[in-house]
Design an enzyme around this catalytic site. Sequence first.
Site, PDB file in Angstrom:
ATOM      1  N   LYS A  10       0.849  -1.199   0.000  1.00 36.12           N
ATOM      2  CA  LYS A  10       0.000   0.000   0.000  1.00 36.12           C
ATOM      3  C   LYS A  10       0.879   1.241   0.000  1.00 36.12           C
ATOM      4  CE  LYS A  10       0.648   1.423   4.513  1.00 36.12           C
ATOM      5  NZ  LYS A  10       1.750   2.345   4.692  1.00 36.12           N
ATOM      6  N   PRO A  98       9.683  -4.444  -0.785  1.00 35.42           N
ATOM      7  CA  PRO A  98      10.827  -4.156   0.078  1.00 35.42           C
ATOM      8  C   PRO A  98      10.408  -3.865   1.519  1.00 35.42           C
ATOM      9  CG  PRO A  98      10.537  -2.427  -1.579  1.00 35.42           C
ATOM     10  CD  PRO A  98       9.541  -3.491  -1.885  1.00 35.42           C
ATOM     11  N   LEU A 103       5.655   0.623   2.838  1.00 33.58           N
ATOM     12  CA  LEU A 103       4.686   0.061   1.887  1.00 33.58           C
ATOM     13  C   LEU A 103       3.801  -1.009   2.535  1.00 33.58           C
ATOM     14  CD1 LEU A 103       7.031  -0.260  -1.232  1.00 33.58           C
ATOM     15  CD2 LEU A 103       5.257   1.458  -0.849  1.00 33.58           C
ATOM     16  N   GLY A 104       4.009  -1.249   3.808  1.00 32.09           N
ATOM     17  CA  GLY A 104       3.133  -2.182   4.540  1.00 32.09           C
ATOM     18  C   GLY A 104       3.326  -3.646   4.188  1.00 32.09           C
ATOM     19  N   ASP A 140      -1.307  -1.270  10.904  1.00 32.47           N
ATOM     20  CA  ASP A 140      -1.699  -1.310   9.489  1.00 32.47           C
ATOM     21  C   ASP A 140      -2.346  -2.634   9.088  1.00 32.47           C
ATOM     22  OD1 ASP A 140      -0.488   1.111   9.259  1.00 32.47           O
ATOM     23  OD2 ASP A 140       1.186   0.439   8.006  1.00 32.47           O
TER      24      ASP A 140
HETATM   25  O1  C5P Z   1       1.462  -0.705  15.250  1.00 31.33           O
HETATM   26  P1  C5P Z   1       2.867  -0.902  14.805  1.00 31.33           P
HETATM   27  O2  C5P Z   1       3.570  -1.956  15.616  1.00 31.33           O
HETATM   28  O3  C5P Z   1       3.010  -1.135  13.339  1.00 31.33           O
HETATM   29  O4  C5P Z   1       3.616   0.465  15.080  1.00 31.33           O
HETATM   30  C1  C5P Z   1       5.016   0.583  15.183  1.00 31.33           C
HETATM   31  C2  C5P Z   1       5.329   1.821  15.995  1.00 31.33           C
HETATM   32  O5  C5P Z   1       4.907   2.990  15.300  1.00 31.33           O
HETATM   33  C3  C5P Z   1       4.582   1.856  17.316  1.00 31.33           C
HETATM   34  O6  C5P Z   1       5.329   1.239  18.341  1.00 31.33           O
HETATM   35  C4  C5P Z   1       4.425   3.326  17.568  1.00 31.33           C
HETATM   36  O7  C5P Z   1       5.623   3.827  18.151  1.00 31.33           O
HETATM   37  C5  C5P Z   1       4.311   3.922  16.198  1.00 31.33           C
HETATM   38  N1  C5P Z   1       2.916   4.217  15.790  1.00 31.33           N
HETATM   39  C6  C5P Z   1       2.283   5.307  16.363  1.00 31.33           C
HETATM   40  N2  C5P Z   1       0.991   5.612  15.985  1.00 31.33           N
HETATM   41  C7  C5P Z   1       0.349   4.854  15.051  1.00 31.33           C
HETATM   42  C8  C5P Z   1       0.992   3.750  14.462  1.00 31.33           C
HETATM   43  C9  C5P Z   1       2.297   3.471  14.860  1.00 31.33           C
HETATM   44  O8  C5P Z   1       2.852   6.015  17.202  1.00 31.33           O
HETATM   45  N3  C5P Z   1      -0.902   5.187  14.692  1.00 31.33           N
END
Ligand code: C5P
Length: 311
Positions: A10, A98, A103-104, A140
């Site tokens: 994405k 990558p 890009l999720g 995501d």
């Molecule tokens: O949710 P995910 O593990 O992918 O997020 C990685 C890091 O990105 C989280 O630990 C957080 O520090 C940050 N993040 C955030 N707010 C979001 C998504 C991610 O602060 N909405």
Amino acid sequence: MILSLPAPAKINLGLRILGKRADGYHELESVFHSLELKDLLYAESIDDGLQLEMHDQTGLGMKVVRGEDNLVLRAGRIFCAAHEPAGGMRFYLDKRIPAGAGLGGGSSDAAAALLLANELHGAPLDANKLAELALHIGSDVPFFLSAGTQLARGRGEVLAPMEHVQGLHFLLIFPPVACSTGAVYKNHKPNLIADLPSSSIRSGEGDYPLGSALAGELGNDLEASAMDLYPQLALIRRRVATMGFPRVCMSGSGSTLFLTFNAQESARIAAKTLEPLSTDGVQLLLTRSAGEASNRRIPEAVSEIPGDQQA
Ligand code: C5P
């Protein structure tokens, strides 16, 4: 039975940070748009345990997380904890997106793994339960359970479909830098936001001009933070702008930069113009909005796993 499912990449057609939450995450508003660029995940039942084999075809020398921390295995473990199936599962991942690129890719693989695991076991978990497990893996991941184009709020899990944004062409620009999502969010300061429109993203038919205007007007609030942390990314962004593309955008928390076009030919011309960036280690990839096949989230039965053929 062997099942397969595409795991599309994405991009964020705009990303605004609305504030920091009590739980440490950031409240955001973004348009998630899935791409034709995709990984392919296969799954089959085995007697015991969880296994993952990976065929890395990204060709970008970027590190894909292997072993227990790979999000496919995390998704497998989370599914097993929720459903407690009798046997195990073996996954095979054909990796093209990558890593560390905004890009999720890992999140999409995890969502595909949840959907495949559920299907292999006769769909014991409903959509709400899958979404709950998905959010447990990452912010995501819920998006990729349905993919397409969606307005995302909350941590990224409060989703509303926006079917009218489609048929766009993209030139993805991969700088030789992998960004840490956590570090980019942490470094975000509201005063780092420069020159962005103040209105927040609106949903609904007709609110968006298509094409480059879409991404260009929405902007990405994490861009300033990523550029601050990774000076090489800032340098490449400036070079792309001075080579005639000032509306270049960053996806998610980086590092992918992208240009949006209505016509494939315009995207090809841009790729030709930006070819000299390869001397800085930049790689380019043309892709487009995901078609129906990539966005269909129903696993398909296949007769064999391609990795088994190559072995
Ligand atoms: O949710 P995910 O593990 O992918 O997020 C990685 C890091 O990105 C989280 O630990 C957080 O520090 C940050 N993040 C955030 N707010 C979001 C998504 C991610 O602060 N909405």
